[in-house]
Scaffold this motif. Structure first.
Motif, short mmCIF file in Angstrom:
data_model
loop_
_atom_site.label_atom_id
_atom_site.label_comp_id
_atom_site.label_asym_id
_atom_site.label_seq_id
_atom_site.Cartn_x
_atom_site.Cartn_y
_atom_site.Cartn_z
N GLU A 19 0.83 -1.20 0.00
CA GLU A 19 0.00 0.00 0.00
C GLU A 19 0.87 1.25 0.00
N GLU A 20 1.87 1.27 0.85
CA GLU A 20 2.78 2.42 0.92
C GLU A 20 3.60 2.54 -0.36
N LEU A 21 4.00 1.41 -0.92
CA LEU A 21 4.74 1.43 -2.17
C LEU A 21 3.90 2.03 -3.29
N LEU A 22 2.62 1.67 -3.32
CA LEU A 22 1.73 2.25 -4.33
C LEU A 22 1.56 3.75 -4.12
N ARG A 23 1.39 4.16 -2.87
CA ARG A 23 1.29 5.59 -2.57
C ARG A 23 2.51 6.33 -3.09
N SER A 24 3.68 5.78 -2.82
CA SER A 24 4.92 6.41 -3.30
C SER A 24 4.99 6.40 -4.81
N GLY A 25 4.57 5.28 -5.41
CA GLY A 25 4.65 5.14 -6.86
C GLY A 25 3.77 6.13 -7.61
N PHE A 26 2.64 6.48 -7.03
CA PHE A 26 1.75 7.45 -7.68
C PHE A 26 2.06 8.87 -7.25
N GLY A 27 2.86 9.02 -6.18
CA GLY A 27 3.30 10.34 -5.75
C GLY A 27 2.18 11.35 -5.65
N ASP A 28 2.36 12.45 -6.33
CA ASP A 28 1.40 13.55 -6.29
C ASP A 28 0.42 13.52 -7.46
N ASP A 29 0.27 12.38 -8.10
CA ASP A 29 -0.65 12.26 -9.22
C ASP A 29 -2.05 12.66 -8.77
N PRO A 30 -2.61 13.75 -9.31
CA PRO A 30 -3.91 14.22 -8.84
C PRO A 30 -5.07 13.31 -9.26
N ASP A 31 -4.81 12.37 -10.18
CA ASP A 31 -5.87 11.49 -10.67
C ASP A 31 -5.94 10.16 -9.93
N VAL A 32 -5.04 9.97 -8.95
CA VAL A 32 -4.99 8.68 -8.24
C VAL A 32 -4.88 8.93 -6.75
N THR A 50 -9.71 6.48 -8.69
CA THR A 50 -9.20 7.10 -9.91
C THR A 50 -10.33 7.22 -10.93
N ASN A 51 -10.20 8.15 -11.84
CA ASN A 51 -11.12 8.27 -12.96
C ASN A 51 -10.56 7.59 -14.21
N THR A 52 -9.36 7.01 -14.08
CA THR A 52 -8.70 6.34 -15.19
C THR A 52 -8.30 4.92 -14.75
N PRO A 53 -9.28 4.01 -14.60
CA PRO A 53 -8.97 2.72 -13.99
C PRO A 53 -7.98 1.84 -14.77
N GLU A 54 -8.10 1.77 -16.08
CA GLU A 54 -7.22 0.87 -16.82
C GLU A 54 -5.75 1.32 -16.75
N PRO A 55 -5.41 2.57 -17.08
CA PRO A 55 -4.01 2.97 -16.98
C PRO A 55 -3.49 2.95 -15.53
N THR A 56 -4.36 3.27 -14.59
CA THR A 56 -3.95 3.22 -13.19
C THR A 56 -3.64 1.79 -12.79
N PHE A 57 -4.45 0.84 -13.25
CA PHE A 57 -4.18 -0.55 -12.93
C PHE A 57 -2.88 -1.01 -13.57
N GLU A 58 -2.62 -0.62 -14.80
CA GLU A 58 -1.37 -1.04 -15.46
C GLU A 58 -0.16 -0.57 -14.65
N LYS A 59 -0.19 0.66 -14.18
CA LYS A 59 0.93 1.16 -13.36
C LYS A 59 0.96 0.43 -12.02
N THR A 60 -0.21 0.19 -11.43
CA THR A 60 -0.30 -0.54 -10.17
C THR A 60 0.32 -1.92 -10.31
N LEU A 61 -0.03 -2.62 -11.38
CA LEU A 61 0.50 -3.96 -11.62
C LEU A 61 2.02 -3.92 -11.79
N ALA A 62 2.53 -2.93 -12.49
CA ALA A 62 3.99 -2.81 -12.66
C ALA A 62 4.68 -2.58 -11.31
N ILE A 63 4.10 -1.76 -10.47
CA ILE A 63 4.68 -1.50 -9.15
C ILE A 63 4.67 -2.78 -8.32
#
Length: 99
Positions: A19-32, A50-63
């Motif tokens: 959870e913390e890793l994801l928080r760090s990975g998205f940083g200050d992204d206002p959409d997540v 998020t309002n952009t579920p597919e791209p957010t999930f792709e980044k989440t999966l990579a993290i």
């Protein structure tokens, strides 16, 4: 929502840092917004708004893959005013329900 099966507190202690890793990975992204987690009945959920579920999930999966290669997870999303989830992962998932 990202969902892992986890039946022991040891597993919880391993998954909670994601959870913390994801928080760090998205940083200050206002959409997540990584909004927290829930743990119980052998299931660990991480909630992401998020309002952009597919791209957010792709980044989440990579993290997650970077931290825990091969981690088994399920993912789905829904609009705030909807009850039904749309399954995202794995690709073979035909439905997604909060467990």
């Amino acid at each position: 929502m990202i969902e892992f099966e986890s039946s022991t507190m040891e597993s919880f202690n391993e998954l909670q840092p994601l959870e913390e890793l994801l928080r760090s990975g998205f940083g200050d992204d206002p959409d997540v917004l990584v909004d927290g987690h829930d743990f119980g009945t052998g299931i660990f959920n991480i909630f992401i708004h998020t309002n952009t579920p597919e791209p957010t999930f792709e980044k989440t999966l990579a993290i997650i893959e970077g931290a825990r290669p091969g981690a088994e997870l399920r993912a789905g999303y829904r609009d705030f005013n909807e009850d039904d989830y749309v399954p995202l992962h794995p690709q073979s998932l035909e439905s997604f329900e909060l467990r």
